[in-house]
Design a protein around this motif. Structure first.
Motif, PDB file in Angstrom:
ATOM      1  N   THR A  12       0.863  -1.137  -0.023  1.00  0.00           N
ATOM      2  CA  THR A  12       0.015   0.023  -0.047  1.00  0.00           C
ATOM      3  C   THR A  12       0.918   1.261  -0.103  1.00  0.00           C
ATOM      4  O   THR A  12       1.696   1.421   0.657  1.00  0.00           O
ATOM      5  CB  THR A  12      -0.838  -0.092   1.221  1.00  0.00           C
ATOM      6  N   TYR A  13       0.573   2.277  -0.964  1.00  0.00           N
ATOM      7  CA  TYR A  13       1.247   3.354  -0.989  1.00  0.00           C
ATOM      8  C   TYR A  13       0.778   4.465   0.454  1.00  0.00           C
ATOM      9  O   TYR A  13      -0.295   4.100   0.592  1.00  0.00           O
ATOM     10  CB  TYR A  13       1.303   4.210  -2.280  1.00  0.00           C
ATOM     11  N   SER A  14       1.604   5.229   0.744  1.00  0.00           N
ATOM     12  CA  SER A  14       1.560   5.692   2.024  1.00  0.00           C
ATOM     13  C   SER A  14       0.639   5.226   2.973  1.00  0.00           C
ATOM     14  O   SER A  14      -0.612   5.524   3.109  1.00  0.00           O
ATOM     15  CB  SER A  14       1.072   7.186   1.747  1.00  0.00           C
ATOM     16  N   ARG A  15       0.957   4.034   3.439  1.00  0.00           N
ATOM     17  CA  ARG A  15       0.159   3.219   4.125  1.00  0.00           C
ATOM     18  C   ARG A  15      -0.264   3.881   5.408  1.00  0.00           C
ATOM     19  O   ARG A  15      -1.577   3.562   6.154  1.00  0.00           O
ATOM     20  CB  ARG A  15       1.119   2.186   4.839  1.00  0.00           C
ATOM     21  N   PRO A  18      -5.026   7.793   6.225  1.00  0.00           N
ATOM     22  CA  PRO A  18      -6.501   7.531   6.396  1.00  0.00           C
ATOM     23  C   PRO A  18      -6.847   7.251   4.919  1.00  0.00           C
ATOM     24  O   PRO A  18      -6.592   7.990   3.985  1.00  0.00           O
ATOM     25  CB  PRO A  18      -7.131   8.580   7.079  1.00  0.00           C
ATOM     26  N   GLY A  19      -7.599   5.932   4.461  1.00  0.00           N
ATOM     27  CA  GLY A  19      -8.241   5.843   3.437  1.00  0.00           C
ATOM     28  C   GLY A  19      -7.425   5.393   2.163  1.00  0.00           C
ATOM     29  O   GLY A  19      -7.533   5.241   1.165  1.00  0.00           O
ATOM     30  N   ALA A  20      -6.021   4.942   2.852  1.00  0.00           N
ATOM     31  CA  ALA A  20      -5.032   4.488   1.736  1.00  0.00           C
ATOM     32  C   ALA A  20      -5.618   2.966   1.205  1.00  0.00           C
ATOM     33  O   ALA A  20      -5.936   2.078   2.012  1.00  0.00           O
ATOM     34  CB  ALA A  20      -3.883   4.302   2.345  1.00  0.00           C
ATOM     35  N   VAL A  21      -5.582   2.858  -0.240  1.00  0.00           N
ATOM     36  CA  VAL A  21      -6.089   1.792  -0.629  1.00  0.00           C
ATOM     37  C   VAL A  21      -4.637   0.882  -1.246  1.00  0.00           C
ATOM     38  O   VAL A  21      -4.117   1.374  -1.744  1.00  0.00           O
ATOM     39  CB  VAL A  21      -6.738   1.916  -1.912  1.00  0.00           C
ATOM     40  N   PRO A  22      -4.992  -0.844  -0.731  1.00  0.00           N
ATOM     41  CA  PRO A  22      -3.691  -1.381  -1.359  1.00  0.00           C
ATOM     42  C   PRO A  22      -3.617  -1.484  -2.951  1.00  0.00           C
ATOM     43  O   PRO A  22      -4.602  -1.274  -3.572  1.00  0.00           O
ATOM     44  CB  PRO A  22      -3.840  -2.517  -0.876  1.00  0.00           C
ATOM     45  N   ALA A  23      -2.386  -1.015  -3.234  1.00  0.00           N
ATOM     46  CA  ALA A  23      -1.782  -1.164  -4.762  1.00  0.00           C
ATOM     47  C   ALA A  23      -1.804  -2.667  -5.159  1.00  0.00           C
ATOM     48  O   ALA A  23      -1.755  -3.025  -6.304  1.00  0.00           O
ATOM     49  CB  ALA A  23      -0.676  -0.320  -5.150  1.00  0.00           C
ATOM     50  N   LEU A  24      -1.623  -3.685  -4.217  1.00  0.00           N
ATOM     51  CA  LEU A  24      -1.457  -4.887  -4.426  1.00  0.00           C
ATOM     52  C   LEU A  24      -2.031  -5.720  -3.393  1.00  0.00           C
ATOM     53  O   LEU A  24      -1.394  -5.484  -2.241  1.00  0.00           O
ATOM     54  CB  LEU A  24      -0.001  -5.137  -4.568  1.00  0.00           C
ATOM     55  N   ASP A  25      -2.863  -6.726  -3.676  1.00  0.00           N
ATOM     56  CA  ASP A  25      -3.585  -7.139  -2.492  1.00  0.00           C
ATOM     57  C   ASP A  25      -3.400  -8.478  -2.345  1.00  0.00           C
ATOM     58  O   ASP A  25      -4.198  -9.322  -3.070  1.00  0.00           O
ATOM     59  CB  ASP A  25      -4.941  -6.808  -2.536  1.00  0.00           C
TER      60      ASP A  25
END
Lengths: 310, 275, 297
Positions: A12-15, A18-25
């Motif tokens: 996740t970018y800038s983990r 708040p509201g950070a969405v995973p870029a790779l899950d």
């Protein structure tokens, strides 16, 4: 033997925001040695993140990235060596050229690895040959090359590091059809001759179809499918559902099937379609190898004088 | 990957102060600064501090951010305080040790001057940096300085330069990051080695960055020409700034504050500050 | 009808270096762009199409030949300043790199930039900007920062900027080259609508065959000359010539061409997969019938 393996990798970018969405899950995948694998997905599907994880430019939040069976982050201090093993050609790599001559620019990577002398020369020449950079260009300033040549010089700079795997992010973006064939053809030749594993990231389904042995389709930070090229293209509806197009010829084949001429749904190159159609009517196959390049060569008399566009 | 870069220190919001005409805000800040310097008496300082607290509350900016704005000026704050405490002569000696003499006046003065510096920071951040976008500030400055055009000062050109700089800062930061990534992928090492080695390691970043910046500048110039840009002459603006009664009402409030300060100084002098 | 752009025998050379001497990029190019038309200029990198674009946006000027833009002759560098400015009022450009043509940090202020340069009254600018943003479907982004937009959205902002200036002709200089397929589709839809609905003359410089196939007419450049010219059917009907010029043809054309080589009669210029499949199926049926007859004999 797998060249690359991802084991439950998330990023996740800038983990901390708040509201950070995973870029790779939670992505797991393995890429076999020696082939050309395509990585396709729309913008924001996570493919650029995946590429940077493979090369150690990003570190996974969880999970492991294995190169040749070794966890690349086992010893974080040695990450630089990983970068030599997993050569990465970024998007629009021509903008990273900086040295006074093309040869010096190609030598930058190997020099950083501590290579010098005759081996360095040999590597530069060989890399230039694979990338289609003629020896007469090696002494020139990289800034005097044409757009396509610059792109290939940057590719040579990564090939010269003799990577175990070569990762290319949109290698043909912005090039004309002949330029695409030049660079992707060079990559294919390099992979076949040196046995290097290649991963090509692209938006172009046509290019995937032409050059890749298998294709990874990414969507919404996950892997949608990873299968041999023909099988991936037979899933037209699923590809369309994540905003990807199948090649025009695949759609022709599907339409033909509905008209009662069944040549299979796994058609993704024109030559294959022609072969299938001829087989269908029981005619002898025709070889069209290199019809485009042959036409190009006949035409170079006129096109050769075209000169550079600035 | 796109990065989130906040321009300047602007904090998004929709308060009355956010919505004031930026030109009036610049004037308000100037007047407020003068008023802060006029304050002499403790009573005047109390009034100004109360006003500042009200303004901060109005903007809904977290006080944490206001404190953050003071950080870079901490040195000056401490320095002035120390100078005042130790070197201000007065009548009420409260501490003596060899040559060090500390007077009550020195401590009072130090407190009030520190308060004054803090008020100055609050004033500029509340009215300018935190509530006005750099773009709005640039526009406002251009219009306020318009009369200088008669003196052949290239006001429009400066403001256009500022606008374009603001527009391209994030683009170039992104570009720098990409080039660093690309060269790192080729084994460049920016973190180890002597200072000279590290300096040399920057060449593979700086050269592509400069070349790209020049290319961008060239393309932008062409694009602007194609959009009929010929300089400030004959140019109009879509959002020409309009000041409304509420802007001037606020301005008058600050003037009233100034009047209050002068009156308090005169009629309720208490622990007056010198300087 | 008067052509909005007319070129007569244009030549242009770059200085080049000591070894090569001047490099000729345009070598006698003549064409006319009728008002209201949709023309595509195709060519590989180095064919001269970008050089031509630079002459059309009046950044460079031809070495010889004559060029008219929006009825004004813009042949030499010393063309009257007001002629160039007037031509630019009528003919706009959208460039390749979306990042390098956006001037302002806020979307609507960038769209307004051109109108502000024309000196229009603020209320009129506001009306045109709102309309232009609606035209490209970017109304909800009006107050956003341009920096955070996707490539396709940035190009739509750039297009809105030229729409707001109410231009008669817009030149797209490889405007989709740096976009992903989604962005490319968005931009192409707007370009088509601009031409078909608003009647704006469109000149699309590209090396994407499927984009060129949408045009009324295609000019193919090669070696600094106009190499082929005609409708998409006429131009793509000659795949060998296109391949020779370092270009490509739609896959349906390539398929038909190769089937023709194998003696199946399929027309070259059916670009839509359904009609191409229909033609192939018919040819297959005929071939089978033929083979059947032969077998019976």
């Amino acid at each position: 033997m797998n060249a690359v393996e991802l084991d439950h990798v998330s990023f996740t970018y800038s983990r901390n925001m708040p509201g950070a969405v995973p870029a790779l899950d939670d992505v797991s995948l393995s890429v076999k040695s020696g082939g050309i694998t395509g990585l396709i997905g729309h913008t924001g599907s996570g493919k650029s993140t995946l590429v940077q994880l493979l090369n150690g430019l990003l570190k996974p939040d969880s999970g492991t990235v294995l190169l040749d069976g070794h966890d690349i982050w086992a010893e974080p201090k040695k990450i630089r060596e990983i970068r030599f093993k997993a050569g990465l050609v970024m998007q629009y790599p021509e903008y990273q050229l900086f040295a006074e001559t093309v040869a010096e620019d190609i030598a930058f990577g190997p020099k950083n690895m501590g290579i010098g002398g005759e081996e360095l020369d040999a590597r530069v020449k060989e890399a230039a040959r694979f990338a289609g950079i003629g020896e007469e260009l090696l002494g020139k300033s990289p800034f005097d090359l044409s757009g396509g040549q610059k792109r290939r010089a940057a590719l040579a700079g990564v090939i010269a590091m003799n990577p175990k795997i070569l990762i290319l992010d949109e290698p043909a973006a912005g090039l004309d059809p002949a330029g695409r064939r030049d660079i992707l053809g060079g990559v294919k030749r390099f992979s076949r001759e040196s046995g290097t594993t290649v991963i090509i990231v692209s938006h172009s389904m046509e290019d995937m179809a032409m050059y890749c042995d298998d294709v990874i389709v990414m969507a919404r930070a996950k892997i949608l499918m990873h299968r041999p090229t023909a099988e991936v293209f037979s899933e037209a509806e699923q590809l369309a559902s994540v905003g990807l197009d199948v090649p025009l010829v695949t759609r022709v084949a599907a339409a033909l099937g509905e008209l009662g001429v069944d040549i299979g749904r796994d058609v993704y190159t024109v030559d294959y379609a022609v072969g299938k159609i001829l087989e269908h009517i029981g005619a002898a196959p025709v070889n069209f190898e290199n019809v485009k390049d042959a036409a190009g060569k006949n035409g170079t008399g006129a096109a050769g004088k075209a000169g550079a566009e600035h | 990957m796109r990065s989130d870069i906040t321009f300047g220190q602007y904090v998004e919001g929709d308060s009355l102060i956010h919505r004031l005409d930026p030109r009036v805000k610049i004037l308000i800040s100037l007047v407020f600064i003068v008023v802060i310097f006029l304050a002499r008496s403790l009573t005047a300082f109390v009034l100004l501090t109360a006003a500042a607290v009200v303004f901060v509350l109005m903007t809904k900016i977290p006080p944490r951010l206001i404190l953050k704005a003071m950080k870079p000026l901490m040195f000056i704050i401490v320095f002035t305080a120390v100078i005042n405490i130790f070197f201000m002569p007065g009548d009420h000696l409260i501490f003596e040790f060899h040559f060090i003499r500390i007077y009550r006046e020195g401590i009072v003065n130090a407190c009030l001057i520190v308060l004054r510096i803090m008020l100055l920071i609050v004033a500029t951040s509340v009215f300018l940096t935190y509530t006005t976008t750099p773009l709005a500030l640039t526009d406002a400055l251009e219009q306020l300085l318009n009369p200088l055009k008669k003196l052949r000062v290239p006001v429009h050109e400066f403001s256009m330069m500022m606008t374009i700089a603001l527009r391209f800062i994030p683009t170039l930061i992104d570009e720098t990051r990409k080039i660093i990534n690309a060269q790192t992928a080729r084994g460049a090492d920016f973190t180890t080695g002597s200072l000279i080695q590290r300096g040399r390691a920057l060449i593979p970043i700086l050269i592509p960055l400069f070349i790209s910046a020049f290319r961008r500048a060239d393309e932008l110039a062409t694009a602007m020409e194609c959009r009929c840009y010929t300089g400030g002459e004959g140019r109009t603006r879509m959002n020409s700034l309009k000041s409304e009664p509420k802007d001037w009402a606020f301005f008058c409030l600050i003037l009233a504050l100034g009047a209050g300060v002068v009156l308090l100084n005169r009629f309720f002098p208490l622990l007056n500050v010198t300087i | 009808m008067n052509p909005i752009i007319k070129a007569e025998n244009l030549t242009f050379s770059y200085p080049g270096d000591e070894e090569t001497g001047p490099v000729r990029a345009l070598d006698g190019v003549s064409f006319e762009i009728p008002e209201g038309s949709f023309t595509a200029i195709l060519g590989h990198n180095g064919s001269g199409k970008s050089t031509l674009a630079k002459l059309l946006c009046m950044v460079n000027f031809p070495d010889s030949g004559r060029l008219w833009v929006a009825g004004r002759e813009i042949t030499a560098e010393d063309a009257a300043e007001e002629d160039i400015l007037a031509a630019r009022r009528d003919v706009g450009m959208v460039f390749q790199n979306p990042d390098n043509q956006i001037v302002a940090t806020i979307v609507e202020e960038d769209v307004a930039f051109g109108c502000e340069n024309l000196g229009l009254p603020p209320a009129e600018i506001r009306r045109r900007v709102d309309e232009a943003l609606a035209d490209v479907g970017m109304t909800e982004f009006a107050r956003r920062q341009t920096y955070n937009l996707s490539g396709g959205q940035k190009q739509r902002v750039a297009i809105a900027g030229t729409i707001a200036m109410d231009r008669r002709c817009v030149i797209f200089d490889e405007s989709t080259a740096m976009l992903d397929p989604v962005g490319r589709r968005e931009v192409m839809e707007i370009i088509e609508r601009l031409n078909r609905k608003e009647g704006v003359t469109v000149l699309l410089i590209t090396h994407h065959m499927n984009e060129a196939a949408l045009a009324d007419r295609i000019l193919v450049m090669n070696g600094g000359k106009i190499y082929l010219e005609g409708t998409p059917e006429e131009v793509f009907g000659r795949p060998e010539a296109m391949w020779a010029a370092g270009l490509d043809v739609p896959q349906t054309t390539e398929l038909a061409y190769k089937l023709q080589k194998a003696c199946l009669d399929v027309p070259l210029t059916l670009f839509d997969p359904a009609s191409c499949a229909k033609a192939v199926a018919d040819a297959v049926t005929r071939a089978k019938a033929g083979a059947g007859k032969e077998a019976r004999r």
